[in-house]
Design a protein around this motif. Structure first.
Motif, mmCIF file in Angstrom:
data_model
loop_
_atom_site.group_PDB
_atom_site.id
_atom_site.type_symbol
_atom_site.label_atom_id
_atom_site.label_comp_id
_atom_site.label_asym_id
_atom_site.label_seq_id
_atom_site.Cartn_x
_atom_site.Cartn_y
_atom_site.Cartn_z
ATOM 1 N N TYR A 168 -2.854 5.378 16.123
ATOM 2 C CA TYR A 168 -1.854 6.260 15.524
ATOM 3 C C TYR A 168 -0.604 5.469 15.150
ATOM 4 C CZ TYR A 168 1.198 10.450 15.300
ATOM 5 O OH TYR A 168 2.071 11.449 14.925
ATOM 6 N N MET A 169 -0.092 4.656 16.091
ATOM 7 C CA MET A 169 1.110 3.873 15.836
ATOM 8 C C MET A 169 0.899 2.861 14.712
ATOM 9 S SD MET A 169 2.764 3.070 19.572
ATOM 10 C CE MET A 169 4.122 2.200 18.781
ATOM 11 N N ASN A 170 -0.255 2.208 14.725
ATOM 12 C CA ASN A 170 -0.499 1.186 13.714
ATOM 13 C C ASN A 170 -0.757 1.790 12.341
ATOM 14 O OD1 ASN A 170 -0.492 -1.631 14.978
ATOM 15 N ND2 ASN A 170 -1.618 -0.426 16.466
ATOM 16 N N ALA A 171 -1.333 2.984 12.296
ATOM 17 C CA ALA A 171 -1.461 3.685 11.020
ATOM 18 C C ALA A 171 -0.080 4.051 10.483
ATOM 19 C CB ALA A 171 -2.310 4.940 11.199
ATOM 20 N N ALA A 172 0.841 4.403 11.384
ATOM 21 C CA ALA A 172 2.218 4.691 10.968
ATOM 22 C C ALA A 172 2.907 3.432 10.449
ATOM 23 C CB ALA A 172 3.002 5.294 12.133
ATOM 24 N N HIS A 173 2.594 2.280 11.056
ATOM 25 C CA HIS A 173 3.169 1.020 10.579
ATOM 26 C C HIS A 173 2.630 0.678 9.190
ATOM 27 C CE1 HIS A 173 5.213 -1.078 14.153
ATOM 28 N NE2 HIS A 173 5.125 0.211 14.420
ATOM 29 N N ALA B 99 0.294 9.118 8.758
ATOM 30 C CA ALA B 99 -0.661 8.420 9.610
ATOM 31 C C ALA B 99 -1.744 9.375 10.102
ATOM 32 C CB ALA B 99 0.067 7.795 10.801
ATOM 33 N N ARG B 100 -1.351 10.572 10.501
ATOM 34 C CA ARG B 100 -2.338 11.556 10.970
ATOM 35 C C ARG B 100 -3.292 11.952 9.841
ATOM 36 N NH1 ARG B 100 2.336 13.604 13.484
ATOM 37 N NH2 ARG B 100 2.505 15.276 11.915
ATOM 38 N N ARG C 266 -11.482 10.015 10.881
ATOM 39 C CA ARG C 266 -11.774 8.607 11.154
ATOM 40 C C ARG C 266 -11.307 8.179 12.552
ATOM 41 N NH1 ARG C 266 -9.455 7.900 5.786
ATOM 42 N NH2 ARG C 266 -11.065 7.420 4.263
ATOM 43 N N TRP C 267 -10.962 9.128 13.397
ATOM 44 C CA TRP C 267 -10.355 8.782 14.678
ATOM 45 C C TRP C 267 -11.221 7.847 15.505
ATOM 46 C CZ3 TRP C 267 -5.716 8.820 16.751
ATOM 47 C CH2 TRP C 267 -4.733 9.658 16.223
ATOM 48 N N TRP C 268 -12.514 8.129 15.593
ATOM 49 C CA TRP C 268 -13.350 7.349 16.509
ATOM 50 C C TRP C 268 -13.525 5.913 16.047
ATOM 51 C CZ3 TRP C 268 -13.567 8.787 21.179
ATOM 52 C CH2 TRP C 268 -13.537 10.144 21.509
ATOM 53 N N ILE C 269 -13.732 5.715 14.754
ATOM 54 C CA ILE C 269 -13.831 4.328 14.281
ATOM 55 C C ILE C 269 -12.482 3.639 14.416
ATOM 56 C CG2 ILE C 269 -13.408 4.961 11.870
ATOM 57 C CD1 ILE C 269 -15.166 2.619 11.046
ATOM 58 N N ALA C 270 -11.385 4.387 14.196
ATOM 59 C CA ALA C 270 -10.046 3.803 14.351
ATOM 60 C C ALA C 270 -9.810 3.380 15.796
ATOM 61 C CB ALA C 270 -8.984 4.816 13.915
ATOM 62 N N LEU D 133 -6.212 -1.383 8.180
ATOM 63 C CA LEU D 133 -5.178 -0.352 8.168
ATOM 64 C C LEU D 133 -4.730 -0.016 6.747
ATOM 65 C CD1 LEU D 133 -3.013 -1.610 11.179
ATOM 66 C CD2 LEU D 133 -4.367 0.496 11.107
ATOM 67 N N LEU D 134 -4.626 -1.020 5.889
ATOM 68 C CA LEU D 134 -4.223 -0.761 4.512
ATOM 69 C C LEU D 134 -5.309 -0.010 3.745
ATOM 70 C CD1 LEU D 134 -2.405 -4.088 3.536
ATOM 71 C CD2 LEU D 134 -1.394 -1.887 4.158
ATOM 72 N N LYS D 135 -6.565 -0.361 3.984
ATOM 73 C CA LYS D 135 -7.661 0.376 3.351
ATOM 74 C C LYS D 135 -7.700 1.811 3.861
ATOM 75 C CE LYS D 135 -11.629 -1.608 2.574
ATOM 76 N NZ LYS D 135 -12.895 -2.367 2.747
ATOM 77 N N GLU D 136 -7.415 1.989 5.149
ATOM 78 C CA GLU D 136 -7.363 3.326 5.727
ATOM 79 C C GLU D 136 -6.258 4.142 5.064
ATOM 80 O OE1 GLU D 136 -7.604 4.452 10.269
ATOM 81 O OE2 GLU D 136 -5.525 3.936 9.762
ATOM 82 N N HIS D 137 -5.097 3.525 4.891
ATOM 83 C CA HIS D 137 -3.969 4.216 4.268
ATOM 84 C C HIS D 137 -4.244 4.535 2.805
ATOM 85 C CE1 HIS D 137 -0.103 4.577 2.157
ATOM 86 N NE2 HIS D 137 0.373 5.054 3.289
ATOM 87 N N ASP D 138 -4.869 3.597 2.097
ATOM 88 C CA ASP D 138 -5.122 3.762 0.670
ATOM 89 C C ASP D 138 -6.395 4.554 0.377
ATOM 90 O OD1 ASP D 138 -2.880 2.173 0.371
ATOM 91 O OD2 ASP D 138 -4.028 0.332 0.057
ATOM 92 N N ARG D 139 -7.042 5.038 1.439
ATOM 93 C CA ARG D 139 -8.297 5.806 1.287
ATOM 94 C C ARG D 139 -9.358 5.016 0.541
ATOM 95 N NH1 ARG D 139 -7.827 11.155 2.946
ATOM 96 N NH2 ARG D 139 -5.962 11.279 4.269
ATOM 97 N N ARG D 140 -9.542 3.758 0.966
ATOM 98 C CA ARG D 140 -10.527 2.878 0.328
ATOM 99 C C ARG D 140 -11.722 2.617 1.253
ATOM 100 N NH1 ARG D 140 -8.488 -2.237 -0.536
ATOM 101 N NH2 ARG D 140 -6.493 -1.892 0.521
ATOM 102 N N GLU D 141 -12.100 3.612 2.042
ATOM 103 C CA GLU D 141 -13.266 3.538 2.914
ATOM 104 C C GLU D 141 -13.236 2.309 3.826
ATOM 105 O OE1 GLU D 141 -15.380 5.960 3.288
ATOM 106 O OE2 GLU D 141 -14.315 7.109 1.737
#
Length: 233
Positions: free
Chosen positions: A211-216, A10-11, A17-21, A97-105
């Motif tokens: 942070y928590m939702n990125a971990a989810h 997640a980190r 991308r912290w601020w947009i997240a 969140l899925l796009k964030e995880h998959d690095r899809r901008e």
């Protein structure tokens, strides 16, 4: 994947991308009321009964009652917006969140990308809430267990647009079979950060929630990978 590895993933996904997240999570919370999965969002309540109004000057009393009235109006408006828009916003946030995880901008606009599925978004939130409420009538623990069983529903609907609300809820129950304890433990590992966030007048939650939702999201992807491996064997 262990909880520490999910937090590390997640980190990594939040790096740069912290601020947009933070912004996306804050808007999602305002419009959806609850975020993806389970979180440690505090609830604050203002009670006029806690104030000794007899000791307040007349002008200050007017401010107190006026402010309380304004808070009540704003809270009612937000509650109505969350009831109507919450489900579809959850789908949009899951997509982000899925796009964030998959690095899809991921983009801020992803939060509003699922409005063509408004009915299904509303249905999944309504049905999940209804089922959890009904299970909670059997005492609190069954409701908590079911909240974890249904936790992957928004991710599934974002990942598989053809799924209906009922199908996604059933798929989440099946996917979480044997894994509810893992997700519960993942949430527990954030308890220290939750306490620290509360000590900052809840401002820390602005960073903890993304942070928590990125971990989810990482947890969901891990479940998908496990399912693929099982099908291969």
């Amino acid at each position: 994947m262990e909880a520490k590895n999910l937090r590390q993933k997640a980190r990594q996904n939040l790096a740069g991308r912290w601020w947009i997240a933070v912004g996306v999570a804050a808007v999602a919370w305002l419009l959806a009321g609850t975020l993806i999965g389970t979180g440690f969002l505090p609830k604050t309540e203002i009670k006029l009964s806690d104030l000794d109004l007899q000791k307040l000057p007349i002008l200050l009393k007017a401010y107190v009652f006026g402010g309380a009235g304004l808070i009540a109006v704003v809270s009612s408006a937000l509650g109505l917006a969350q009831f109507i828009l919450g489900g579809v916003i959850q789908l949009g946030y899951a997509q982000y969140l899925l796009k964030e995880h998959d690095r899809r901008e991921p983009q801020f606009g992803d939060l509003f990308s699922q409005f063509e599925r408004f009915g299904q978004g509303f249905a999944q939130a309504f049905l999940r809430g209804l089922y959890i409420f009904l299970w909670s009538l059997l005492f609190v623990i069954p409701g908590i267990v079911k909240s974890y069983a249904y936790a992957m529903t928004p991710f599934l609907m974002a990942d598989h647009p053809n799924l209906t609300a009922s199908e996604a809820i059933s798929a989440s129950k099946q996917m979480m079979d044997g894994h509810k304890g893992r997700l519960f433990w993942l949430d527990l590992t954030f308890i220290g950060w939750s306490i620290l966030s509360a000590l900052t007048f809840n401002l820390g939650y602005l960073f903890l929630n993304p942070y928590m939702n990125a971990a989810h999201a990482a947890f969901y992807r891990d479940l998908c990978a496990r399912k693929t491996q099982q099908q291969e064997f």
